[in-house]
Design an enzyme around this catalytic site. Structure first.
Site, mmCIF file in Angstrom:
data_model
loop_
_atom_site.group_PDB
_atom_site.id
_atom_site.type_symbol
_atom_site.label_atom_id
_atom_site.label_comp_id
_atom_site.label_asym_id
_atom_site.label_seq_id
_atom_site.Cartn_x
_atom_site.Cartn_y
_atom_site.Cartn_z
ATOM 1 N N CYS A 75 5.829 -19.882 -9.644
ATOM 2 C CA CYS A 75 5.523 -21.245 -10.087
ATOM 3 C C CYS A 75 6.745 -21.881 -10.742
ATOM 4 O O CYS A 75 7.055 -23.052 -10.499
ATOM 5 C CB CYS A 75 4.341 -21.230 -11.057
ATOM 6 S SG CYS A 75 3.793 -22.872 -11.589
ATOM 7 N N CYS B 60 -3.830 -18.456 -13.646
ATOM 8 C CA CYS B 60 -4.548 -19.721 -13.828
ATOM 9 C C CYS B 60 -5.447 -20.077 -12.658
ATOM 10 O O CYS B 60 -6.461 -20.756 -12.835
ATOM 11 C CB CYS B 60 -3.556 -20.856 -14.098
ATOM 12 S SG CYS B 60 -2.530 -21.324 -12.682
#
EC number: 2.8.1.13
Length: 376
Positions: A111, A210
């Protein structure tokens, strides 16, 4: 050397605000330092409710609202940018593909590399911003010759340089980490947030992945990849159990093996190898996990690539300890040998090299070499 090159003049700064306390305080510090700050929340899911719920992650509607409220208190403009498609392709699908191939990826590194300091940074620069600010605990240091270095945070207990080891020179030139410059505990960050009137001061930290809403990684992968029954075997190749998908295991795993046959010595067994080709999981004793060397691919350097063999320390997990190594770049491969054997090293993980507190670079572990008696 001087810390935080962005402080030499006021900059146009895009603050990535996840909705948590760290990114809110980082944005507030950047604004207080005199920079022209704009807050942005990244919408990373086409359906925010399908990601983590409650005050636990960075991908929910609640988080975007928390980020907006923090921006209002700080007094900066705020926007929500939709990067859901890019996140799904570069992070979620990569995560699934890596597990399917028998590797153990770190989605936070991916990410940072592909979203926060690639997609987000590219868009920020195109809009005329000078830097992207995040709530990571790390430091960028500007040397007298104009080059930049990534270093561990002053508070080593909160250091997050491991997940930033994928950043290159260009990305470091436009990165700002306001929380890494001073020795600041998380309790002090929360106290600072409360003094600033930020409602996220007491919001819990997020620890899990997440995009896996319930924290059940194996269940998430099973839905994506389906069940695929296979054998669990010992080091001799004898079948000792079965599984419903090799992707549900990681190197070094002990719990959840559901092996009916006890080991001859009665000691626990651990996952030693995962073969997606044969859909086989190999288990064995703890000492068989000892790794003496590894080869890593896709190296990324936080500065110039090292030349020749060198002595470094290496970190293999986000919250792991450092270990002494010698490392050498051979062609496009990084060869690493450990001074002392280490355990639980899995292909797909990142190895990050350090020279003191400076991050030299990182690479993705491709293969490991079992430690032998002559490895000291």
């Amino acid at each position: 050397m001087t810390d935080t090159p962005q402080r030499t003049r006021p900059l146009r700064v895009l603050a990535a605000m996840s909705g948590g306390v760290d990114s809110a305080v980082a944005a507030a510090r950047a604004a207080e330092a005199g920079h022209d700050v704009t807050g942005v929340h990244l919408a990373l899911s086409a359906n925010p409710q399908s990601f983590r719920t409650g005050a636990r992650g960075c991908c929910t509607i609640e988080d975007s609202r928390d980020a907006r409220r923090a921006a209002d208190v700080i007094g900066i403009p705020f926007y929500v940018w939709d990067l859901a498609d890019r996140f799904r392709e570069d992070v979620v699908e990569d995560f699934v593909a890596e597990y399917e191939a028998g590797r153990t990826p770190n989605p936070c590194l991916r990410c940072n590399e592909k979203i926060k300091f690639a997609a987000l940074l590219d868009k920020a620069l195109a809009l005329g911003f000078d830097a992207v600010c995040t709530g990571h605990y790390a430091k960028v240091i500007l040397r007298e010759d104009g080059t930049r270095e990534l270093h561990r945070a002053s508070d080593l207990a909160k250091d997050q340089s491991y997940v930033l080891g994928v950043l290159d020179d260009r990305q470091l030139a436009h990165a700002m980490f306001p929380l890494g410059d001073t020795v600041t505990t998380k309790e002090e960050i929360r106290a600072e947030a409360e003094r600033r009137g930020l409602a996220v001061a007491k919001k819990p930290d997020s620890h899990d992945i997440c995009f896996i809403a319930d924290g059940d990684t194996q269940g998430f992968l099973a839905k994506r990849l389906g069940k695929a029954e296979g054998d669990i075997v010992d080091e001799s190749g004898a079948k000792v159990g079965t599984h419903e998908g090799a992707y549900g295991f990681t190197i070094g795993q002990r719990k959840g093996l559901r092996i009916g046959t006890p080991a001859p010595d009665g000691k626990p067994r651990y996952v030693l190898d995962i073969s997606p080709v044969t859909n086989t999981v190999t288990v064995g004793p703890a000492d068989s996990l000892d790794v003496g060397a590894l080869t890593a691919i896709r190296p990324r350097w936080c500065g110039a690539a090292p030349t020749g063999p060198g002595a470094y320390t290496a970190q293999l997990r986000a919250h792991g300890d450092e270990t002494e190594v010698t490392a050498e770049l051979v062609g496009e491969e990084l060869r690493v040998r450990f001074a002392e054997p280490v355990r639980g090293v899995a292909p797909g993980q990142a190895v990050v090299l350090y020279d003191g507190t400076r991050v030299v670079g990182s690479a993705t572990i491709a293969t490991t070499e079992r430690a032998t008696a002559d490895v000291a």
